[in-house]
Design an enzyme around this catalytic site. Structure first.
Site, PDB file in Angstrom:
ATOM      1  N   SER A  61     -28.497 -33.569 -33.436  1.00 36.10           N
ATOM      2  CA  SER A  61     -27.713 -34.148 -32.343  1.00 36.10           C
ATOM      3  C   SER A  61     -28.582 -35.098 -31.507  1.00 36.10           C
ATOM      4  O   SER A  61     -29.630 -35.081 -31.211  1.00 36.10           O
ATOM      5  CB  SER A  61     -26.988 -33.191 -31.538  1.00 36.10           C
ATOM      6  OG  SER A  61     -26.143 -32.404 -32.137  1.00 36.10           O
TER       7      SER A  61
HETATM    8  N1  SAH Z   1     -28.400 -27.502 -34.182  1.00 31.57           N
HETATM    9  C1  SAH Z   1     -28.957 -28.499 -35.206  1.00 31.57           C
HETATM   10  C2  SAH Z   1     -28.047 -29.653 -35.608  1.00 31.57           C
HETATM   11  C3  SAH Z   1     -27.218 -29.179 -36.660  1.00 31.57           C
HETATM   12  S1  SAH Z   1     -26.124 -30.284 -37.418  1.00 31.57           S
HETATM   13  C4  SAH Z   1     -30.144 -29.035 -34.790  1.00 31.57           C
HETATM   14  O1  SAH Z   1     -30.747 -28.986 -33.643  1.00 31.57           O
HETATM   15  O2  SAH Z   1     -30.904 -29.936 -35.554  1.00 31.57           O
HETATM   16  C5  SAH Z   1     -25.088 -29.035 -38.094  1.00 31.57           C
HETATM   17  C6  SAH Z   1     -25.697 -27.918 -39.082  1.00 31.57           C
HETATM   18  O3  SAH Z   1     -24.776 -27.043 -39.514  1.00 31.57           O
HETATM   19  C7  SAH Z   1     -26.114 -28.612 -40.231  1.00 31.57           C
HETATM   20  O4  SAH Z   1     -27.281 -28.475 -40.681  1.00 31.57           O
HETATM   21  C8  SAH Z   1     -25.041 -27.747 -41.322  1.00 31.57           C
HETATM   22  O5  SAH Z   1     -25.677 -27.464 -42.547  1.00 31.57           O
HETATM   23  C9  SAH Z   1     -24.897 -26.560 -40.535  1.00 31.57           C
HETATM   24  N2  SAH Z   1     -23.672 -25.731 -41.117  1.00 31.57           N
HETATM   25  C10 SAH Z   1     -22.468 -26.217 -41.286  1.00 31.57           C
HETATM   26  N3  SAH Z   1     -21.362 -25.221 -41.675  1.00 31.57           N
HETATM   27  C11 SAH Z   1     -22.351 -24.015 -41.485  1.00 31.57           C
HETATM   28  C12 SAH Z   1     -21.740 -22.714 -41.531  1.00 31.57           C
HETATM   29  N4  SAH Z   1     -20.876 -22.141 -42.013  1.00 31.57           N
HETATM   30  N5  SAH Z   1     -22.990 -21.802 -41.631  1.00 31.57           N
HETATM   31  C13 SAH Z   1     -24.255 -22.101 -41.273  1.00 31.57           C
HETATM   32  N6  SAH Z   1     -24.577 -23.491 -41.127  1.00 31.57           N
HETATM   33  C14 SAH Z   1     -23.670 -24.494 -41.282  1.00 31.57           C
END
Ligand code: SAH
Length: 213
Positions: A61
C-alpha cells in the site's frame, strides 16, 4: 539514491500534512526502511506516494494508507496484533515498532518467504502461510486486528478472536472500491466508524472472496 532523506520527505510531505500526528507512528515511518520491502527494480520509487507491485499480482500500500490504518489502531506498545495479508512485510514491520507482538498471515508462500527474509532482524513478528480469514486461533485473542485486503464483510472467525475493547480495521466493500472501516469491540458489539474510501486487492479465502477477481 539517499533513502534516509527520501524517508524523511515521505513523512514530512505525505503523512504530516494529511493528519498523521502520532509521534510514535511518525517515528516508525522514519525508522523502517521501506525500500527493503520493495522489489529491487522499483526501489527508486520506494518512498513515492502510491502503491507498488510486490509480485503474485499483489501490492504494497501507499505509505499514507499504511500510516492511516496504523494510527487508527491507537497502539500503546503492550498489544498483541494480528495482520491478515503480510504481502511485503512492511505493514508488519511498522506495527512491530508500536505493539508487543505481531502475528501476520499470508496466502502466497513466495511472499511469506520474501517477507521473512526482510524481517529477519525483527524478533516480535511471527508469520505463517495460510488463509487469514480463519484467523490464528492458537494465538487469539488479539488487542487489534488489521486486514490489508478488501473484504465484503468481516471474516466471521475474526470477531471471536478480538478482545473486549479491541480494534479491527479493514477495507470493506466490493472489488472496485471499499470504505476503510474501524470497528471497536464494546461488550461484544462491534461499533463501526468510516475512515475514507480506498482500493485494496481482494481478501481471498473461506470467509472473504472465494476467488481472485
Ligand atoms: N500488508 C502488505 C500489503 C498487502 S496486499 C504490505 O505491507 O506489503 C494484501 C495481501 O493480502 C496480499 O499479499 C494477498 O496475497 C494477501 N491475502 C489476500 N487474501 C488473503 C487471505 N485469505 N489470507 C492471507 N493473506 C491474504
Amino acid at each position: 539514491m539517499n533513502f534516509e532523506a527520501a524517508r524523511k520527505l515521505m513523512v514530512e510531505e505525505q503523512l504530516i500534512p494529511r493528519g498523521i500526528n502520532d509521534e510514535k507512528v511518525l517515528n516508525a515511518f522514519l525508522k523502517v526502511e521501506r525500500y527493503r520491502f520493495i522489489p529491487e527494480e522499483l526501489q527508486a520509487s520506494a518512498y513515492a506516494d502510491y502503491p507498488l507491485p510486490i509480485g503474485e499480482g499483489q501490492t504494497i500500500s501507499q505509505p499514507y494508507i499504511v500510516a492511516l490504518m496504523t494510527q487508527a489502531l491507537k497502539l500503546n506498545g503492550s498489544e498483541k496484533v494480528l495482520e491478515i495479508g503480510t504481502g511485503s512485510g512492511y505493514q508488519a514491520a511498522i506495527l512491530s515498532q508500536l505493539a508487543k507482538e505481531v502475528y501476520s498471515i499470508e496466502r502466497f508462500p513466495v511472499l511469506v518467504k520474501g517477507a521473512q527474509g526482510v524481517l529477519a532482524g525483527y524478533n516480535n513478528i511471527h508469520t505463517k502461510i495460510g488463509d487469514g480469514t480463519l484467523g490464528w486461533p492458537e494465538e487469539a485473542p488479539f488487542d487489534a486486528i488489521i486486514i490489508t485486503a478488501a473484504s465484503p464483510k468481516i471474516p466471521l472467525p475474526l470477531t471471536a478472536q478480538l478482545k473486549e475493547e479491541g480494534r479491527l480495521i479493514l477495507p470493506l466493500g466490493d472489488s472496485f472500491t471499499q470504505m476503510l472501516t474501524l470497528f471497536k469491540n464494546k461488550n461484544g458489539n462491534l461499533e463501526s466508524a468510516d475512515i475514507c474510501p480506498c482500493v485494496f486487492v481482494p481478501l481471498v479465502g473461506k470467509y472473504g472472496y472465494n476467488k481472485e477477481i
